[in-house]
Design a protein around this motif. Sequence first.
Motif, PDB file in Angstrom:
ATOM      1  N   LEU A 164     -26.568  49.457 -80.042  1.00 33.89           N
ATOM      2  CA  LEU A 164     -26.099  49.455 -78.661  1.00 33.89           C
ATOM      3  C   LEU A 164     -26.827  50.546 -77.892  1.00 33.89           C
ATOM      4  CD1 LEU A 164     -22.267  49.015 -79.311  1.00 33.89           C
ATOM      5  CD2 LEU A 164     -23.948  47.248 -78.693  1.00 33.89           C
ATOM      6  N   LEU A 165     -27.441  50.143 -76.795  1.00 32.53           N
ATOM      7  CA  LEU A 165     -28.283  51.079 -76.049  1.00 32.53           C
ATOM      8  C   LEU A 165     -27.532  51.736 -74.911  1.00 32.53           C
ATOM      9  CD1 LEU A 165     -31.094  52.287 -75.523  1.00 32.53           C
ATOM     10  CD2 LEU A 165     -31.595  50.292 -74.106  1.00 32.53           C
ATOM     11  N   SER A 166     -26.809  50.952 -74.135  1.00 36.10           N
ATOM     12  CA  SER A 166     -26.143  51.488 -72.947  1.00 36.10           C
ATOM     13  C   SER A 166     -24.699  51.019 -72.936  1.00 36.10           C
ATOM     14  CB  SER A 166     -26.857  51.018 -71.677  1.00 36.10           C
ATOM     15  OG  SER A 166     -26.151  51.413 -70.525  1.00 36.10           O
ATOM     16  N   MET A 167     -23.787  51.977 -72.782  1.00 32.98           N
ATOM     17  CA  MET A 167     -22.368  51.634 -72.799  1.00 32.98           C
ATOM     18  C   MET A 167     -21.617  52.323 -71.668  1.00 32.98           C
ATOM     19  SD  MET A 167     -21.708  51.944 -76.904  1.00 32.98           S
ATOM     20  CE  MET A 167     -20.114  51.158 -76.808  1.00 32.98           C
ATOM     21  N   GLY A 168     -22.366  52.759 -70.663  1.00 33.02           N
ATOM     22  CA  GLY A 168     -21.765  53.552 -69.594  1.00 33.02           C
ATOM     23  C   GLY A 168     -20.901  52.760 -68.639  1.00 33.02           C
ATOM     24  N   GLY A 169     -21.173  51.496 -68.443  1.00 32.16           N
ATOM     25  CA  GLY A 169     -20.402  50.693 -67.504  1.00 32.16           C
ATOM     26  C   GLY A 169     -20.715  49.231 -67.710  1.00 32.16           C
ATOM     27  N   GLY A 170     -19.695  48.414 -67.663  1.00 30.67           N
ATOM     28  CA  GLY A 170     -19.911  46.994 -67.899  1.00 30.67           C
ATOM     29  C   GLY A 170     -20.152  46.723 -69.365  1.00 30.67           C
ATOM     30  N   ALA A 171     -20.746  45.564 -69.639  1.00 31.13           N
ATOM     31  CA  ALA A 171     -21.005  45.180 -71.028  1.00 31.13           C
ATOM     32  C   ALA A 171     -22.111  46.040 -71.625  1.00 31.13           C
ATOM     33  CB  ALA A 171     -21.396  43.704 -71.087  1.00 31.13           C
ATOM     34  N   MET A 208     -19.658  40.571 -79.509  1.00 30.99           N
ATOM     35  CA  MET A 208     -19.559  41.781 -80.328  1.00 30.99           C
ATOM     36  C   MET A 208     -18.703  41.523 -81.563  1.00 30.99           C
ATOM     37  SD  MET A 208     -18.338  45.647 -79.288  1.00 30.99           S
ATOM     38  CE  MET A 208     -19.726  45.884 -78.169  1.00 30.99           C
ATOM     39  N   ILE A 209     -17.593  40.841 -81.381  1.00 32.67           N
ATOM     40  CA  ILE A 209     -16.739  40.506 -82.521  1.00 32.67           C
ATOM     41  C   ILE A 209     -17.479  39.583 -83.488  1.00 32.67           C
ATOM     42  CG2 ILE A 209     -14.611  39.335 -83.216  1.00 32.67           C
ATOM     43  CD1 ILE A 209     -13.442  40.241 -80.486  1.00 32.67           C
ATOM     44  N   ALA A 210     -18.194  38.595 -82.909  1.00 32.70           N
ATOM     45  CA  ALA A 210     -18.916  37.621 -83.731  1.00 32.70           C
ATOM     46  C   ALA A 210     -20.078  38.249 -84.489  1.00 32.70           C
ATOM     47  CB  ALA A 210     -19.434  36.478 -82.859  1.00 32.70           C
ATOM     48  N   SER A 211     -20.535  39.428 -84.059  1.00 28.40           N
ATOM     49  CA  SER A 211     -21.663  40.086 -84.742  1.00 28.40           C
ATOM     50  C   SER A 211     -21.306  40.492 -86.172  1.00 28.40           C
ATOM     51  CB  SER A 211     -22.109  41.324 -83.970  1.00 28.40           C
ATOM     52  OG  SER A 211     -21.182  42.396 -84.125  1.00 28.40           O
ATOM     53  N   ARG A 212     -20.011  40.685 -86.435  1.00 29.58           N
ATOM     54  CA  ARG A 212     -19.540  41.105 -87.763  1.00 29.58           C
ATOM     55  C   ARG A 212     -20.326  42.322 -88.261  1.00 29.58           C
ATOM     56  NH1 ARG A 212     -21.253  36.202 -88.671  1.00 29.58           N
ATOM     57  NH2 ARG A 212     -22.268  36.735 -90.639  1.00 29.58           N
ATOM     58  N   ALA A 213     -20.557  43.249 -87.361  1.00 27.28           N
ATOM     59  CA  ALA A 213     -21.387  44.414 -87.681  1.00 27.28           C
ATOM     60  C   ALA A 213     -20.743  45.294 -88.740  1.00 27.28           C
ATOM     61  CB  ALA A 213     -21.640  45.228 -86.416  1.00 27.28           C
ATOM     62  N   ASP A 214     -21.535  45.666 -89.727  1.00 26.63           N
ATOM     63  CA  ASP A 214     -21.100  46.633 -90.737  1.00 26.63           C
ATOM     64  C   ASP A 214     -21.296  48.063 -90.252  1.00 26.63           C
ATOM     65  OD1 ASP A 214     -20.499  44.717 -92.909  1.00 26.63           O
ATOM     66  OD2 ASP A 214     -22.654  44.321 -92.831  1.00 26.63           O
ATOM     67  N   PHE A 215     -22.299  48.245 -89.396  1.00 22.86           N
ATOM     68  CA  PHE A 215     -22.598  49.549 -88.814  1.00 22.86           C
ATOM     69  C   PHE A 215     -22.937  49.359 -87.341  1.00 22.86           C
ATOM     70  CE2 PHE A 215     -23.604  50.192 -93.275  1.00 22.86           C
ATOM     71  CZ  PHE A 215     -23.172  51.491 -93.537  1.00 22.86           C
ATOM     72  N   VAL A 216     -22.592  50.345 -86.544  1.00 20.17           N
ATOM     73  CA  VAL A 216     -23.061  50.424 -85.165  1.00 20.17           C
ATOM     74  C   VAL A 216     -24.086  51.551 -85.122  1.00 20.17           C
ATOM     75  CG1 VAL A 216     -22.465  50.985 -82.781  1.00 20.17           C
ATOM     76  CG2 VAL A 216     -20.960  49.533 -84.144  1.00 20.17           C
ATOM     77  N   LEU A 217     -25.214  51.284 -84.526  1.00 22.45           N
ATOM     78  CA  LEU A 217     -26.301  52.262 -84.425  1.00 22.45           C
ATOM     79  C   LEU A 217     -26.514  52.603 -82.956  1.00 22.45           C
ATOM     80  CD1 LEU A 217     -28.645  53.848 -85.776  1.00 22.45           C
ATOM     81  CD2 LEU A 217     -30.036  51.767 -85.558  1.00 22.45           C
ATOM     82  N   VAL A 218     -26.493  53.885 -82.636  1.00 19.55           N
ATOM     83  CA  VAL A 218     -26.680  54.341 -81.265  1.00 19.55           C
ATOM     84  C   VAL A 218     -27.578  55.576 -81.277  1.00 19.55           C
ATOM     85  CG1 VAL A 218     -24.484  53.464 -80.377  1.00 19.55           C
ATOM     86  CG2 VAL A 218     -24.574  55.746 -81.397  1.00 19.55           C
ATOM     87  N   THR A 219     -28.066  55.929 -80.109  1.00 17.31           N
ATOM     88  CA  THR A 219     -28.837  57.163 -79.982  1.00 17.31           C
ATOM     89  C   THR A 219     -27.888  58.314 -79.661  1.00 17.31           C
ATOM     90  OG1 THR A 219     -29.219  56.957 -77.592  1.00 17.31           O
ATOM     91  CG2 THR A 219     -30.778  55.837 -79.077  1.00 17.31           C
TER      92      THR A 219
END
Length: 283
Positions: A164-171, A208-219
């Motif tokens: 996830l790159l940007s989470m400041g506003g909106g999706a 996001m739910i459908a991604s079934r992510a095991d890890f979230v990677l961010v900067t």
Amino acid sequence: MKRRDLIALGLVAAALPARAQTQRVVSVGSALTEIVYALGAEKMLVGVDTTSLYPAAARSLPQVGYMRALSAEGVLALKPTLVIATTAAGPATTLDQLKATGIEVPILPDHYDYESVVAKIELVGKLTGKTAEAQAMIAQGRADMASLAAKLAAVPARPRVLFLLSMGGGAPQAAGANTAADGIIKLAGGTNAVEGYSGYRPLTPEAMIASRADFVLVTRQTVDAMGGIEKILAQPALSQTPAGKSGRVLQFDTLLLLGFGPRTPEAATQLAVALHPELARAR
């Protein structure tokens, strides 16, 4: 890396002047600037773009603007003999204007695999008269990547990683195929948790739910902007993924993780150990 790109780089290298040590270089792109410093050719630099933040010494050099929005006047004011850039640089009209003045403007492919890193190091080494140093760096990098690949071959799991790159506003913006995030995830023995598109796109809660992510990677920059990992984990949709339920959020420095420069073996190894803790125990 594609064969036609390698051929094009070979043609550029064959045409290089013998005056490498007297070059006045403008570097456009963080990876290229890192390479110049890593090779010990930084005295040739007369300017960089605004993405060139590592090493810290690069920040004190004159800047020519953002790599995708260069102006010919700003570059020419530094009187360069050589402008090195990747295919991410632009606009094309500015690059054409620079070439029309007689300045060398080699453009390196900006793919997200280790062979592209090798190509960048090799050509920058030839352009700056640091061929021996470049070959030594390439040899070490290949050895590091081969060692990592051998370790990953013994690890059957390929965890799903959501960048996830940007989470400041909106999706939030999530990385699809043909991105630096997708490339480094693969090098580290992971699987991109989103499919079906290239580049970065807003991710709906359902996706996001459908991604079934095991890890979230961010900067780390994203973590700072959000006010901490807790704020990231507070996203309702994320809490419904395996990563959210287990609190598995990984944070890395942007240029280290996504730069695809001389530190890529280090970045891939660090991410691989985070995704596969058994690798750390095997050391």
